[in-house]
Write a protein that holds these residues in place. Structure first.
Motif, PDB file in Angstrom:
ATOM      1  N   THR A 154      -8.042  20.414 -62.382  1.00 34.59           N
ATOM      2  CA  THR A 154      -8.058  21.762 -61.799  1.00 34.59           C
ATOM      3  C   THR A 154      -6.830  22.116 -60.965  1.00 34.59           C
ATOM      4  O   THR A 154      -6.462  23.298 -60.933  1.00 34.59           O
ATOM      5  CB  THR A 154      -9.317  21.981 -60.949  1.00 34.59           C
ATOM      6  N   PRO A 155      -6.154  21.181 -60.261  1.00 31.62           N
ATOM      7  CA  PRO A 155      -4.977  21.622 -59.506  1.00 31.62           C
ATOM      8  C   PRO A 155      -3.909  22.293 -60.372  1.00 31.62           C
ATOM      9  O   PRO A 155      -3.152  23.123 -59.884  1.00 31.62           O
ATOM     10  CB  PRO A 155      -4.448  20.315 -58.897  1.00 31.62           C
ATOM     11  N   LEU A 156      -3.881  21.935 -61.657  1.00 29.07           N
ATOM     12  CA  LEU A 156      -2.843  22.482 -62.531  1.00 29.07           C
ATOM     13  C   LEU A 156      -3.058  23.953 -62.864  1.00 29.07           C
ATOM     14  O   LEU A 156      -2.093  24.672 -63.118  1.00 29.07           O
ATOM     15  CB  LEU A 156      -2.772  21.674 -63.831  1.00 29.07           C
TER      16      LEU A 156
ATOM     17  N   PRO B  13       2.265  26.352 -55.959  1.00 32.12           N
ATOM     18  CA  PRO B  13       1.665  26.045 -57.266  1.00 32.12           C
ATOM     19  C   PRO B  13       2.701  25.855 -58.366  1.00 32.12           C
ATOM     20  O   PRO B  13       2.563  24.973 -59.208  1.00 32.12           O
ATOM     21  CB  PRO B  13       0.774  27.267 -57.541  1.00 32.12           C
ATOM     22  N   LEU B  14       3.756  26.675 -58.355  1.00 29.27           N
ATOM     23  CA  LEU B  14       4.788  26.538 -59.374  1.00 29.27           C
ATOM     24  C   LEU B  14       5.547  25.222 -59.191  1.00 29.27           C
ATOM     25  O   LEU B  14       5.875  24.542 -60.172  1.00 29.27           O
ATOM     26  CB  LEU B  14       5.750  27.726 -59.308  1.00 29.27           C
ATOM     27  N   ALA B  15       5.819  24.837 -57.946  1.00 30.44           N
ATOM     28  CA  ALA B  15       6.496  23.561 -57.686  1.00 30.44           C
ATOM     29  C   ALA B  15       5.649  22.405 -58.196  1.00 30.44           C
ATOM     30  O   ALA B  15       6.168  21.440 -58.776  1.00 30.44           O
ATOM     31  CB  ALA B  15       6.782  23.405 -56.193  1.00 30.44           C
ATOM     32  N   TYR B  16       4.328  22.471 -58.000  1.00 28.75           N
ATOM     33  CA  TYR B  16       3.462  21.392 -58.481  1.00 28.75           C
ATOM     34  C   TYR B  16       3.463  21.330 -60.003  1.00 28.75           C
ATOM     35  O   TYR B  16       3.460  20.242 -60.599  1.00 28.75           O
ATOM     36  CB  TYR B  16       2.043  21.586 -57.958  1.00 28.75           C
ATOM     37  N   LEU B  17       3.483  22.482 -60.668  1.00 29.89           N
ATOM     38  CA  LEU B  17       3.573  22.485 -62.126  1.00 29.89           C
ATOM     39  C   LEU B  17       4.871  21.830 -62.590  1.00 29.89           C
ATOM     40  O   LEU B  17       4.893  21.102 -63.589  1.00 29.89           O
ATOM     41  CB  LEU B  17       3.475  23.913 -62.662  1.00 29.89           C
ATOM     42  N   LEU B  18       5.964  22.079 -61.868  1.00 30.20           N
ATOM     43  CA  LEU B  18       7.241  21.452 -62.221  1.00 30.20           C
ATOM     44  C   LEU B  18       7.189  19.939 -62.037  1.00 30.20           C
ATOM     45  O   LEU B  18       7.685  19.178 -62.878  1.00 30.20           O
ATOM     46  CB  LEU B  18       8.368  22.045 -61.368  1.00 30.20           C
ATOM     47  N   ILE B  19       6.582  19.488 -60.943  1.00 28.94           N
ATOM     48  CA  ILE B  19       6.464  18.048 -60.681  1.00 28.94           C
ATOM     49  C   ILE B  19       5.642  17.380 -61.771  1.00 28.94           C
ATOM     50  O   ILE B  19       6.055  16.367 -62.355  1.00 28.94           O
ATOM     51  CB  ILE B  19       5.825  17.813 -59.297  1.00 28.94           C
ATOM     52  N   PHE B  20       4.482  17.938 -62.048  1.00 31.08           N
ATOM     53  CA  PHE B  20       3.619  17.312 -63.040  1.00 31.08           C
ATOM     54  C   PHE B  20       4.212  17.447 -64.445  1.00 31.08           C
ATOM     55  O   PHE B  20       4.072  16.539 -65.275  1.00 31.08           O
ATOM     56  CB  PHE B  20       2.221  17.921 -62.986  1.00 31.08           C
ATOM     57  N   GLY B  21       4.875  18.562 -64.708  1.00 31.92           N
ATOM     58  CA  GLY B  21       5.528  18.731 -66.001  1.00 31.92           C
ATOM     59  C   GLY B  21       6.600  17.683 -66.235  1.00 31.92           C
ATOM     60  O   GLY B  21       6.770  17.178 -67.357  1.00 31.92           O
ATOM     61  N   HIS B  22       7.331  17.324 -65.179  1.00 26.50           N
ATOM     62  CA  HIS B  22       8.338  16.261 -65.284  1.00 26.50           C
ATOM     63  C   HIS B  22       7.679  14.946 -65.687  1.00 26.50           C
ATOM     64  O   HIS B  22       8.172  14.232 -66.573  1.00 26.50           O
ATOM     65  CB  HIS B  22       9.060  16.112 -63.944  1.00 26.50           C
ATOM     66  N   SER B  23       6.553  14.604 -65.067  1.00 26.88           N
ATOM     67  CA  SER B  23       5.854  13.365 -65.390  1.00 26.88           C
ATOM     68  C   SER B  23       5.338  13.380 -66.825  1.00 26.88           C
ATOM     69  O   SER B  23       5.441  12.378 -67.543  1.00 26.88           O
ATOM     70  CB  SER B  23       4.692  13.146 -64.419  1.00 26.88           C
ATOM     71  N   VAL B  24       4.779  14.507 -67.256  1.00 26.09           N
ATOM     72  CA  VAL B  24       4.264  14.608 -68.622  1.00 26.09           C
ATOM     73  C   VAL B  24       5.392  14.502 -69.632  1.00 26.09           C
ATOM     74  O   VAL B  24       5.265  13.840 -70.678  1.00 26.09           O
ATOM     75  CB  VAL B  24       3.473  15.919 -68.803  1.00 26.09           C
ATOM     76  N   LEU B  25       6.521  15.123 -69.336  1.00 24.17           N
ATOM     77  CA  LEU B  25       7.656  15.056 -70.249  1.00 24.17           C
ATOM     78  C   LEU B  25       8.143  13.621 -70.396  1.00 24.17           C
ATOM     79  O   LEU B  25       8.485  13.176 -71.496  1.00 24.17           O
ATOM     80  CB  LEU B  25       8.795  15.950 -69.742  1.00 24.17           C
TER      81      LEU B  25
ATOM     82  N   VAL C 125       1.701  24.446 -72.513  1.00 23.81           N
ATOM     83  CA  VAL C 125       0.568  24.411 -71.590  1.00 23.81           C
ATOM     84  C   VAL C 125       1.010  24.848 -70.201  1.00 23.81           C
ATOM     85  O   VAL C 125       0.331  25.626 -69.525  1.00 23.81           O
ATOM     86  CB  VAL C 125      -0.035  22.995 -71.557  1.00 23.81           C
ATOM     87  N   PHE C 126       2.177  24.356 -69.758  1.00 21.69           N
ATOM     88  CA  PHE C 126       2.656  24.691 -68.424  1.00 21.69           C
ATOM     89  C   PHE C 126       3.117  26.146 -68.348  1.00 21.69           C
ATOM     90  O   PHE C 126       2.983  26.786 -67.308  1.00 21.69           O
ATOM     91  CB  PHE C 126       3.769  23.722 -68.024  1.00 21.69           C
ATOM     92  N   VAL C 127       3.652  26.667 -69.440  1.00 26.12           N
ATOM     93  CA  VAL C 127       3.995  28.095 -69.482  1.00 26.12           C
ATOM     94  C   VAL C 127       2.730  28.931 -69.323  1.00 26.12           C
ATOM     95  O   VAL C 127       2.711  29.925 -68.575  1.00 26.12           O
ATOM     96  CB  VAL C 127       4.715  28.434 -70.795  1.00 26.12           C
ATOM     97  N   LEU C 128       1.656  28.531 -69.994  1.00 28.02           N
ATOM     98  CA  LEU C 128       0.396  29.271 -69.884  1.00 28.02           C
ATOM     99  C   LEU C 128      -0.144  29.209 -68.458  1.00 28.02           C
ATOM    100  O   LEU C 128      -0.624  30.213 -67.918  1.00 28.02           O
ATOM    101  CB  LEU C 128      -0.619  28.692 -70.870  1.00 28.02           C
ATOM    102  N   PHE C 129      -0.076  28.029 -67.822  1.00 25.15           N
ATOM    103  CA  PHE C 129      -0.574  27.889 -66.454  1.00 25.15           C
ATOM    104  C   PHE C 129       0.273  28.684 -65.459  1.00 25.15           C
ATOM    105  O   PHE C 129      -0.241  29.189 -64.458  1.00 25.15           O
ATOM    106  CB  PHE C 129      -0.578  26.419 -66.045  1.00 25.15           C
TER     107      PHE C 129
END
Length: 770
Positions: free
Chosen positions: A484-486, A518-530, A543-547
């Motif tokens: 849910t945080p995402l 929230p956008l910074a957290y998406l960037l952090i988690f997106g880096h890990s997923v990448l 997925v991150f674009v949609l979020f």
């Protein structure tokens, strides 16, 4: 908003400075730990090798000098992997177990675990020399303080790379497993970056709480722990499945180019990464060891730790009132806002369109790099990962800002739909899978055709994208609260933004401020997923674009289109630069060549790489033969490049098949003392279970008539048996990886052998119907 979020994300992902060796004895010092990394990574040390035995001697001696009680656990570890490439893994291993005695040894111990072996050909400095160093330095720091209440147990496993064999051997004894009350495992998939807590064991809520209350420089996400459980990846912690041991699993991902290669050396390990692990592991080990009370059992909850962006933990049920707040804010912002239902739906489709367009663009971007979908080839991207990540970030940002500007003007559905189809077509021409790519291109074009038919004002865009966020939040909260945080926090920010836009004088600025974290957290988690899975699957950015759409789309309509198009051109240039970047001594091409002697007396030169480098292809062609793709299941799961070659002069392993009542007994004796043997058993009746080296192993799947067995040892025979009816047919094919080397000219400095390359593999076969 985007620039501030990017800055915060970069700050959150920086590891701490290394603490010098002059620090207090009770402190964790990366400088001290790095001396251990150097000591255990001087040579490649795969399981079963003399070098692996030497590493264990070095580790054991250091532990004894600390005053720890050290034991060697010898035996046969056995594991089973399922799925497409199911197999049985077994082998003789020696796991080191050290005990730091506590005041109350009757209490369940807190344990730390890392593995001492490397893959063939790799020095294993990061994987897992860093893990061993963190365990030893943590143990030294614990011993330097007051004696803890609980025993602290160190489990230094052997054979992790061969199938988690050492960990499986240790935890195969239920009595031994029951003496562990909490477990910390440390592994690696890179050489630098911030240490991440990415997996938890069952009932680890209390352990997670202690970790969050004590650890410094925490980097952990409940979303990561949830996603990791859905992946086929394994670490030694996997060996504890079903044992109900609270556990935390740590690793680091940056610098993945060096992972499992000869570049995994002491010089390429970042001491700051070691410090980031120590700052997280030592406090939680000390907290558990000093507390005689049982570790509180419970759910992990929802948590995110990436200071200064997010630091929180709450029970999963709290997501429901948060979602209710988001719905209330959305209603407050939309009611009597003059937004029609059709306009809201068009705004919702616009958010989905952005995600689809970004997926098609990401597919095209990956195709522009010219990299194949195999592990060896995508290392080329890891050599220039920073450029690749920036390029995908620009693509994602452009897929939000360009539609936002076009939606303001309307009547752009034709060009956007055509661009989607062209992007999909070019991606197919450049090598992406045609069916999936064209379906995505058509879906993106269709969505664009409807979303961009006419202009959408900002209120409708806010309401529509927020509707998507609320629906996704509801689905995620219902099915996977850890995620849910995402999506829920961007949705909350967007709901606050829609209220600010309606009632506040500077509503857009307030909405931007609410969207930063929230956008910074998406960037952090997106880096890990990448890093974890997105290099060969860049479509994950959709997925991150949609979020991000609910917080970005309503604010980006005024951004000049020329700026967004410039970003897209920059991304294309970076991706083409990756395509044109040649290998270098620091980032060499990975080469794999094996000699194979088959039972018919034929000899082959083989490369399992899908797209071998030019030097490897030159070796395959040096005798004038044209390489062909062939299936050799004992050499690789997929087809290999193969050419006939001269005699390797390696005898085949000896296979003896005998009957013992209702059992078939198979003994395979290596002819050249090879440490790795792969067997393929083919029968005309299903194999229900095997006995390998005296250990009973369930067959990987039901009704299987073909089973692959991988045996790791010190050049000793493998003996196995299975129960079957008399008269059934059995064929055994054995491939022994020997210590014999191919006679090859020296590789250039820009090419390195990979995963035990240059060995000769001898194949033997036998069959029986008695």
């Amino acid at each position: 908003m985007m620039l501030v979020a990017l800055g915060l994300a970069w700050l959150a992902m920086q590891p701490p400075s290394a603490v010098p060796s002059s620090a207090a004895p009770t402190a964790f010092s990366a400088t001290r730990a790095m001396s251990i990394v150097r000591a255990v990574s001087s040579r490649p040390h795969p399981a079963g090798s003399p070098e692996a035995a030497q590493v264990r001697r070095v580790v054991a001696e250091r532990l004894r000098l600390m005053g720890a009680q050290v034991f060697a656990l010898n035996g046969i570890g056995v594991g089973v992997s399922s799925g497409k490439n199911a197999s049985v893994q077994a082998g003789e291993v020696e796991t080191l177990v050290a005990v730091l005695p506590g005041r109350m040894p009757q209490l369940p111990a807190v344990a730390m675990m890392a593995h001492t072996d490397s893959v063939p050909g790799s020095f294993g400095a990061a994987d897992d020399g860093v893990g061993v160093a963190v365990v030893l330095e943590t143990a030294r720091a614990v011993l330097a303080g007051d004696r803890p209440a609980r025993n602290v147990v160190l489990i230094l496993t052997d054979g992790e790379e061969a199938g988690l064999l050492g960990a499986r051997l240790f935890f195969a004894d239920p009595a031994r497993a029951r003496r562990i009350g909490a477990l910390i495992n440390i592994d690696s998939r890179g050489t630098r970056g911030l240490g991440t807590m990415f997996e938890t064991g069952p009932g680890s809520g209390g352990l997670v709480a202690k970790y969050r209350a004590t650890a410094g420089h925490r980097f952990a996400h409940s979303a990561a722990t949830f996603l990791y459980r859905q992946l086929p990846n394994r670490t030694d912690l996997t060996a504890t499945a079903g044992l109900d041991i609270p556990a935390l699993n740590f690793a680091f991902l940056d610098g993945e180019f060096d992972y499992h290669t000869p570049r995994d050396t002491f010089e390429n390990v970042d001491p700051r990464t070691v410090q980031s692990l120590g700052d997280q592991v030592l406090p939680v080990v000390r907290a558990v060891a000093d507390d005689p009370r049982p570790v509180v059992r419970g759910d992990d909850g929802v948590f995110a730790d990436a200071w200064p962006v997010v630091v929180f933990r709450y029970p999963a049920w709290v997501g429901w009132p948060l979602l209710a707040i988001a719905i209330g804010l959305a209603g407050l912002g939309v009611i009597r806002g003059g937004v029609g239902a059709t306009a809201v739906m068009r705004g919702a489709v616009a958010a989905l369109t952005c995600a689809l367009v970004s997926i098609v663009a990401a597919r095209l971007g990956y195709a522009l790099t010219g990299v194949a979908d195999d592990w060896g080839a995508h290392h080329r991207i890891m050599a220039t990962f920073g450029r690749y990540e920036v390029a995908l970030g620009l693509v994602a940002a452009s897929c939000l800002t360009v539609p936002a500007a076009l939606l303001r003007h309307g009547r752009s559905r034709g060009p956007v739909a055509l661009a989607c189809l062209l992007a999909a077509g070019v991606a197919i021409v450049l090598g992406r899978p045609p069916l999936a790519t064209i379906l995505l291109g058509v879906a993106a074009a269709g969505a664009s055709w409807w979303a961009f038919a006419k202009a959408i004002d900002e209120r409708a865009l806010r309401a529509g994208t927020l509707l998507v966020g609320l629906i996704l939040s509801l689905a995620v909260q219902s099915l996977a609260p850890a995620l849910t945080p995402l999506i829920l926090f961007p949705t909350l920010a967007a709901a606050g933004g829609i209220v600010a836009a309606r009632f506040a004088r500077h509503g857009a600025w307030i909405a931007a401020a609410l969207g930063v974290l929230p956008l910074a957290y998406l960037l952090i988690f997106g880096h890990s997923v990448l890093l974890a899975l997105g290099v060969p699957t860049p479509e994950a950015i959709g997925v991150f674009v949609l979020f991000a759409a609910p917080i970005v789309l309503p604010l980006a309509g005024g951004l000049p289109l020329r700026l967004s198009f410039a970003a897209l051109l920059t991304a294309a240039a970076l991706l083409l630069f990756i395509r044109a970047t040649p290998p270098s001594p620091r980032f060499p091409a990975l080469s794999q060549l094996y000699g194979v002697s088959d039972p018919e007396g034929r000899h082959w030169l083989v490369s399992p790489l899908e797209r071998p480098d030019s030097w490897t292809m030159a070796m395959l062609r040096r005798d004038g033969a044209a390489p062909a793709r062939e299936s050799m299941p004992l050499i690789a799961n997929d087809s290999v490049w193969r050419v006939p070659t001269g005699d390797h002069a390696v005898p085949s392993p000896t296979i003896r098949i005998t009957r013992e009542g209702a059992w078939r007994r198979i003994v395979v004796v290596p002819a050249a003392g090879g440490r790795t043997m792969t067997l393929l058993l083919a029968t005309d009746t299903p194999i229900q279970s095997l006995v390998v080296g005296g250990r009973v192993v369930p067959a990987p799947g039901t009704g299987r008539k073909r089973i692959k067995v991988r045996w790791q040892s010190t050049g000793k025979p493998i003996a196995l048996r299975y129960e079957t009816r008399r008269g059934s047919y059995l064929q055994v094919v054995a491939a022994e990886t020997t210590d014999n080397k191919l006679s090859l000219p020296p590789r250039p400095a820009t090419v390195v052998g990979w995963l035990g390359s240059d060995r000769v593999i001898a194949i033997g076969t036998a069959s029986s119907r008695n």
